[in-house]
Scaffold this motif. Structure first.
Motif, PDB file in Angstrom:
ATOM      1  N   VAL A  95      27.327   8.699  93.361  1.00 58.42           N
ATOM      2  CA  VAL A  95      28.504   8.066  92.763  1.00 58.42           C
ATOM      3  C   VAL A  95      28.484   8.089  91.232  1.00 58.42           C
ATOM      4  O   VAL A  95      29.543   8.078  90.590  1.00 58.42           O
ATOM      5  CB  VAL A  95      28.645   6.612  93.285  1.00 58.42           C
ATOM      6  N   PHE A  96      27.302   8.130  90.617  1.00 54.90           N
ATOM      7  CA  PHE A  96      27.211   8.082  89.155  1.00 54.90           C
ATOM      8  C   PHE A  96      27.075   9.457  88.510  1.00 54.90           C
ATOM      9  O   PHE A  96      26.796   9.552  87.310  1.00 54.90           O
ATOM     10  CB  PHE A  96      26.028   7.213  88.736  1.00 54.90           C
ATOM     11  N   THR A  97      27.265  10.518  89.267  1.00 56.47           N
ATOM     12  CA  THR A  97      27.059  11.870  88.748  1.00 56.47           C
ATOM     13  C   THR A  97      27.911  12.155  87.516  1.00 56.47           C
ATOM     14  O   THR A  97      27.404  12.619  86.483  1.00 56.47           O
ATOM     15  CB  THR A  97      27.374  12.906  89.848  1.00 56.47           C
ATOM     16  N   ALA A 111      22.403  15.735  86.825  1.00 58.90           N
ATOM     17  CA  ALA A 111      23.094  14.448  86.953  1.00 58.90           C
ATOM     18  C   ALA A 111      23.090  13.979  88.411  1.00 58.90           C
ATOM     19  O   ALA A 111      22.885  12.791  88.691  1.00 58.90           O
ATOM     20  CB  ALA A 111      24.531  14.567  86.442  1.00 58.90           C
ATOM     21  N   MET A 112      23.286  14.903  89.339  1.00 58.98           N
ATOM     22  CA  MET A 112      23.241  14.546  90.762  1.00 58.98           C
ATOM     23  C   MET A 112      21.862  14.040  91.159  1.00 58.98           C
ATOM     24  O   MET A 112      21.739  13.039  91.874  1.00 58.98           O
ATOM     25  CB  MET A 112      23.630  15.755  91.612  1.00 58.98           C
ATOM     26  N   GLN A 118      18.116   6.994  91.030  1.00 57.62           N
ATOM     27  CA  GLN A 118      18.360   5.615  90.613  1.00 57.62           C
ATOM     28  C   GLN A 118      19.074   4.801  91.686  1.00 57.62           C
ATOM     29  O   GLN A 118      18.724   3.643  91.933  1.00 57.62           O
ATOM     30  CB  GLN A 118      19.163   5.594  89.314  1.00 57.62           C
ATOM     31  N   VAL A 119      20.055   5.405  92.315  1.00 59.77           N
ATOM     32  CA  VAL A 119      20.799   4.678  93.350  1.00 59.77           C
ATOM     33  C   VAL A 119      19.892   4.354  94.531  1.00 59.77           C
ATOM     34  O   VAL A 119      20.046   3.301  95.177  1.00 59.77           O
ATOM     35  CB  VAL A 119      22.034   5.485  93.815  1.00 59.77           C
ATOM     36  N   SER A 120      18.922   5.223  94.815  1.00 61.08           N
ATOM     37  CA  SER A 120      18.003   4.969  95.919  1.00 61.08           C
ATOM     38  C   SER A 120      17.260   3.643  95.749  1.00 61.08           C
ATOM     39  O   SER A 120      16.886   3.003  96.739  1.00 61.08           O
ATOM     40  CB  SER A 120      16.982   6.110  96.036  1.00 61.08           C
ATOM     41  N   PHE A 195      21.329   1.949  84.765  1.00 58.92           N
ATOM     42  CA  PHE A 195      20.763   3.050  83.990  1.00 58.92           C
ATOM     43  C   PHE A 195      20.369   2.690  82.562  1.00 58.92           C
ATOM     44  O   PHE A 195      19.542   3.373  81.968  1.00 58.92           O
ATOM     45  CB  PHE A 195      21.758   4.219  83.927  1.00 58.92           C
ATOM     46  N   THR A 196      20.964   1.646  81.994  1.00 62.82           N
ATOM     47  CA  THR A 196      20.731   1.362  80.584  1.00 62.82           C
ATOM     48  C   THR A 196      19.956   0.059  80.428  1.00 62.82           C
ATOM     49  O   THR A 196      20.428  -0.991  80.850  1.00 62.82           O
ATOM     50  CB  THR A 196      22.063   1.245  79.813  1.00 62.82           C
ATOM     51  N   PRO A 197      18.777   0.090  79.825  1.00 58.97           N
ATOM     52  CA  PRO A 197      18.013  -1.146  79.579  1.00 58.97           C
ATOM     53  C   PRO A 197      18.809  -2.110  78.706  1.00 58.97           C
ATOM     54  O   PRO A 197      19.549  -1.675  77.817  1.00 58.97           O
ATOM     55  CB  PRO A 197      16.754  -0.662  78.860  1.00 58.97           C
TER      56      PRO A 197
END
Length: 206
Positions: A95-97, A111-112, A118-120, A195-197
């Motif tokens: 979804v975030f690709t 990106a995929m 991350q989604v996992s 994704f972003t700290p």
């Protein structure tokens, strides 16, 4: 492409007018491929069901029978149901690709892979968000469908049907215009969280 604009809004940064198009400028090809490749790979799980459904209709198309091959049709339905969880799983993982292509100037394949990794780690949270977004869309579609049925079945005159239909078209357009940025904004906020700290949130393209 408004991805940059949504990312800046999620990071509470001042948007620029160029943000509306800069996402596409950063890598139109990889945005396009990211959209197409994820759709194709996700849809592959439905191919067996589609093939069986088509084969079941061959007797009807060839006029050898008035009824489709019921056994094949049932098998196609079973395969489609079994494929649905796989389709949901793949769609959620990727979804975030497109956001990753825009935000980090990645090629679509990298990106995929990064979206998948991350989604996992947050799969049920991301899936839950997509379910909520989907339910909002279903409710909106249901309301519009109900109003269309009222227009068809209960409005007495042609003139009133036409006027009511025009109102429905306007409502649909306005609703779609409002729902799209809300949905995209929710997905962008989830991306930002994952994704972003919190300590370092650079602008898009960093």
């Amino acid at each position: 492409c408004s991805s940059d604009l949504l990312l800046r809004a999620a990071r509470k940064q001042s948007p620029a007018a160029t943000d509306l198009v800069s996402g596409a400028q950063k890598g139109f090809l990889h945005l396009f491929l990211g959209q197409i490749v994820t759709a194709i790979l996700s849809g592959l799980c439905l191919v067996p069901a589609a093939v069986l459904a088509i084969v079941s209709l061959v007797p009807v198309i060839s006029k050898q029978s008035k009824e489709p091959a019921l056994g094949l049709l049932v098998a196609a339905g079973v395969l489609a149901v079994l494929a649905l969880p796989v389709l949901i799983w793949l769609t959620t993982n990727w979804v975030f690709t497109l956001l990753l292509v825009v935000d980090h100037n990645l090629n679509f394949w990298e990106a995929m892979k990064r979206s998948w990794r991350q989604v996992s780690c947050h799969w049920f949270s991301v899936f839950g968000l997509l379910v909520v977004i989907g339910l909002i869309g279903v409710v909106f579609g249901g309301v519009i469908f109900g109003l269309v049925m009222i227009d068809i079945l209960l409005i007495p005159t042609i003139l009133l049907k036409v006027l009511f239909g025009m109102v429905l078209v306007v409502l649909y357009i306005v609703g779609a215009i409002l729902l799209m940025p809300i949905s995209m904004g929710a997905i962008t906020q989830a991306y930002e969280t994952i994704f972003t700290p919190r300590a370092a949130q650079p602008g898009p393209g960093a």
